[in-house]
Design an enzyme around this catalytic site. Structure first.
Site, PDB file in Angstrom:
ATOM      1  CG  ASP A 129      -0.642   4.483   3.453  1.00 20.48           C
ATOM      2  OD1 ASP A 129       0.492   3.973   3.275  1.00 20.48           O
ATOM      3  OD2 ASP A 129      -0.993   4.973   4.534  1.00 20.48           O
ATOM      4  CD  GLU A 140      -0.414  -3.727   7.501  1.00 18.67           C
ATOM      5  OE1 GLU A 140      -1.113  -2.934   6.840  1.00 18.67           O
ATOM      6  OE2 GLU A 140       0.789  -3.941   7.241  1.00 18.67           O
ATOM      7  CB  SER A 169      -9.307   4.668   5.973  1.00 18.47           C
ATOM      8  OG  SER A 169     -10.639   4.908   5.551  1.00 18.47           O
ATOM      9  NE  ARG A 194      -6.600   7.401   2.535  1.00 14.90           N
ATOM     10  CZ  ARG A 194      -5.384   7.169   3.017  1.00 14.90           C
ATOM     11  NH1 ARG A 194      -4.342   7.084   2.209  1.00 14.90           N
ATOM     12  NH2 ARG A 194      -5.197   7.034   4.326  1.00 14.90           N
ATOM     13  CG  ASP A 195     -11.519   5.812   2.673  1.00 17.43           C
ATOM     14  OD1 ASP A 195     -11.852   5.551   1.510  1.00 17.43           O
ATOM     15  OD2 ASP A 195     -10.906   5.007   3.388  1.00 17.43           O
ATOM     16  CG  HIS A 249     -18.257  -4.603  -1.087  1.00 17.19           C
ATOM     17  ND1 HIS A 249     -19.567  -4.643  -0.676  1.00 17.19           N
ATOM     18  CD2 HIS A 249     -17.612  -3.776  -0.225  1.00 17.19           C
ATOM     19  CE1 HIS A 249     -19.719  -3.881   0.402  1.00 17.19           C
ATOM     20  NE2 HIS A 249     -18.544  -3.339   0.688  1.00 17.19           N
ATOM     21  CE  LYS A 267      -6.473  -4.561   6.590  1.00 23.16           C
ATOM     22  NZ  LYS A 267      -6.279  -3.176   7.055  1.00 23.16           N
ATOM     23  CD1 TRP A 314     -17.518  -0.076   7.469  1.00 19.90           C
ATOM     24  CD2 TRP A 314     -15.441  -0.130   8.273  1.00 19.90           C
ATOM     25  NE1 TRP A 314     -17.316   1.090   8.176  1.00 19.90           N
ATOM     26  CE2 TRP A 314     -16.043   1.093   8.676  1.00 19.90           C
ATOM     27  CE3 TRP A 314     -14.118  -0.381   8.650  1.00 19.90           C
ATOM     28  CZ2 TRP A 314     -15.375   2.043   9.453  1.00 19.90           C
ATOM     29  CZ3 TRP A 314     -13.452   0.570   9.432  1.00 19.90           C
ATOM     30  CH2 TRP A 314     -14.091   1.764   9.820  1.00 19.90           C
ATOM     31  CD1 TRP A 341     -21.099   1.396  -2.173  1.00 20.02           C
ATOM     32  CD2 TRP A 341     -19.050   0.818  -1.488  1.00 20.02           C
ATOM     33  NE1 TRP A 341     -20.415   2.551  -1.888  1.00 20.02           N
ATOM     34  CE2 TRP A 341     -19.151   2.223  -1.463  1.00 20.02           C
ATOM     35  CE3 TRP A 341     -17.852   0.234  -1.099  1.00 20.02           C
ATOM     36  CZ2 TRP A 341     -18.093   3.053  -1.070  1.00 20.02           C
ATOM     37  CZ3 TRP A 341     -16.804   1.049  -0.702  1.00 20.02           C
ATOM     38  CH2 TRP A 341     -16.929   2.441  -0.681  1.00 20.02           C
ATOM     39  CD1 TRP A 344      -1.878  -2.373   1.095  1.00 17.65           C
ATOM     40  CD2 TRP A 344      -3.423  -0.772   1.078  1.00 17.65           C
ATOM     41  NE1 TRP A 344      -3.102  -2.988   1.014  1.00 17.65           N
ATOM     42  CE2 TRP A 344      -4.067  -2.025   1.008  1.00 17.65           C
ATOM     43  CE3 TRP A 344      -4.200   0.387   1.088  1.00 17.65           C
ATOM     44  CZ2 TRP A 344      -5.459  -2.142   0.941  1.00 17.65           C
ATOM     45  CZ3 TRP A 344      -5.580   0.269   1.034  1.00 17.65           C
ATOM     46  CH2 TRP A 344      -6.193  -0.983   0.960  1.00 17.65           C
ATOM     47  CG  ASP A 364     -13.509   2.327   0.005  1.00 18.15           C
ATOM     48  OD1 ASP A 364     -13.719   1.274  -0.606  1.00 18.15           O
ATOM     49  OD2 ASP A 364     -13.492   2.402   1.241  1.00 18.15           O
ATOM     50  CG  ASP A 388     -10.207  -3.343   8.839  1.00 18.43           C
ATOM     51  OD1 ASP A 388      -9.429  -3.320   7.880  1.00 18.43           O
ATOM     52  OD2 ASP A 388     -10.911  -4.331   9.120  1.00 18.43           O
ATOM     53  CE1 TYR A 431      -7.839   4.426   0.312  1.00 17.41           C
ATOM     54  CE2 TYR A 431      -6.183   3.933   1.969  1.00 17.41           C
ATOM     55  CZ  TYR A 431      -7.500   4.188   1.633  1.00 17.41           C
ATOM     56  OH  TYR A 431      -8.451   4.213   2.612  1.00 17.41           O
TER      57      TYR A 431
END
Length: 395
Positions: free
Chosen positions: A91, A348, A129, A122-123, A213, A344, A316, A216, A89, A168, A350, A117
């Site tokens: 990120d 680690e 996140s 973001r998000d 997914h 993922k 989630w 969603w 990642w 996302d 979430d 990412y």
């Protein structure tokens, strides 16, 4: 029918914790890359030729975890997790620094998976996140993030790369357009994703744009607008030939082909026929094809080994009782599904379960979330051991 606001927020927050900034010892050097430049044919399933590389950063996390096991009898099984291919990642701008070291041991037959990412804002419907770039910092995203990654990939033409583009982001614009945070982020998301697709369109790169997914964008009312949103980004990027399709279930828990689906008995199930990811990529794939975009998929099976754990489809965060899922493979049984992959990094977190923390998200405090859990991206030893014990198939 779209979901209720609370459910939509849940789906949009399918939180994607990035790897912790662990400083690694330099791995023993192996012959890296191929003897000549790599060219990936995006009209084919490249996963039939390449193996997802077990990146050195996750390997080090797992090796450290083996030393800390509460049950020494798990040691042999735990050590095998380090050999599983997984995505690295990128990120933050700082974490681009992980890329060069990760390239040092990638053999010619392997492909290095990277998650792109770091969009501004973001998000937009999550807390755990949220990223480093603020809404409006699109120039910084382009010049200090994407351009730097492009430069490194160009400097390594003899290595193959697989990219998941901005998990996302565009799904949030489909289902959470009424949130102020997502309204403010929308233009940056669209501009940023298109810029990433256009500039990362390199011969040695295969790209998959994230599509959430089945719980969603799989709702009947979301299939068409979801496909159109992604297709617009593809078109805005100049229809890059290295885009193969979509990534689904990233950091998610949905089953591949469970039938009837995990939430098929819910009162609103009649509004979503995509009760598993196999059905989702088929139906969403049809919508993508109609919208004029490539429609093959890779599916994250890193933590979906156990089903029936979530109280609601949109839960989630650090789902309790979860287990590692099917290892990366191109043997999916579906022409549209190129491969099952581990996106993922299992182990680690979430998001934190500490309700006093700045980045606390209420979903990490729900009854089906594992507690205690640390900040997103931080290693959770107990959770790793749970994933290992509950792995399907077992290690």
């Amino acid at each position: 029918m779209k979901l209720s606001q609370s459910a939509l927020l849940a789906f949009a927050a399918a939180v994607l914790a990035a790897p912790s900034p662990t400083t690694l010892e330099q791995p023993a050097k192996r012959a890296a890359g191929c003897s000549s430049a790599v060219t990936l044919d995006a009209s084919t399933n490249i996963w039939k030729k390449y193996t997802l590389h077990p990146n050195s950063f996750y390997r080090k996390e797992v090796e450290d975890a083996v030393k800390q096991l509460s049950d020494s009898s798990l040691a042999d099984a735990a050590a095998k997790v380090a050999d599983v291919g997984s995505f690295l990642w990128l990120d933050t701008i700082e974490n681009i620094g992980k890329l060069e070291p990760a390239l040092e041991d990638v053999p010619c037959e392997n492909i290095l998976g990277l998650v792109i990412y770091d969009l501004p804002g973001r998000d937009c419907a999550a807390k755990a996140s949220n990223g480093e770039l603020k809404v409006g910092e699109i120039s910084k995203y382009k010049t200090q993030y994407i351009d730097k990654i492009v430069s490194i990939l160009k400097a390594h033409p003899n290595t193959a790369f697989a990219l998941v583009i901005e998990p996302d982001s565009l799904p949030n614009l489909v289902t959470n357009s009424d949130l102020t945070t997502c309204k403010n982020s929308a233009s940056g998301y669209r501009d940023g994703v298109a810029y990433a697709l256009k500039n990362l369109n390199l011969p040695n790169v295969i790209m998959y744009m994230d599509a959430g997914h089945g719980g969603w964008l799989g709702w009947d009312a979301n299939l068409k607008p979801g496909a159109q949103e992604l297709a617009k980004a593809y078109t805005s990027a100049g229809k890059p030939k290295q885009l193969r399709g979509i990534s689904t279930n990233v950091a998610g828990w949905n089953a591949w082909d469970l039938s009837p689906g995990e939430f098929s008995t819910k009162s609103d199930a009649k509004y979503n026929s995509c009760q598993n990811e196999k059905t989702y990529i088929t139906k969403f794939g049809d919508a993508l094809k109609t919208a004029g975009m490539p429609n093959h998929a890779i599916v994250d099976t890193g933590r979906n080994g156990v089903t029936g754990l979530r109280a609601e489809w949109g839960d989630w965060c650090n789902v309790n009782g979860a287990g590692f899922g099917v290892r990366p493979t191109a043997d999916t049984g579906s022409d549209l599904a190129d491969a099952f992959v581990w996106v993922k990094p299992g182990g680690e977190s979430d998001g934190t379960s500490d309700s006093s923390a700045t980045r606390y998200d209420s979903f990490c405090g729900k009854s089906d979330a594992y507690k205690p859990s640390p900040e997103a991206g931080t290693w959770n030893q107990a959770y790793f051991e749970m994933l290992l014990k509950n792995a399907v198939p077992s290690f």
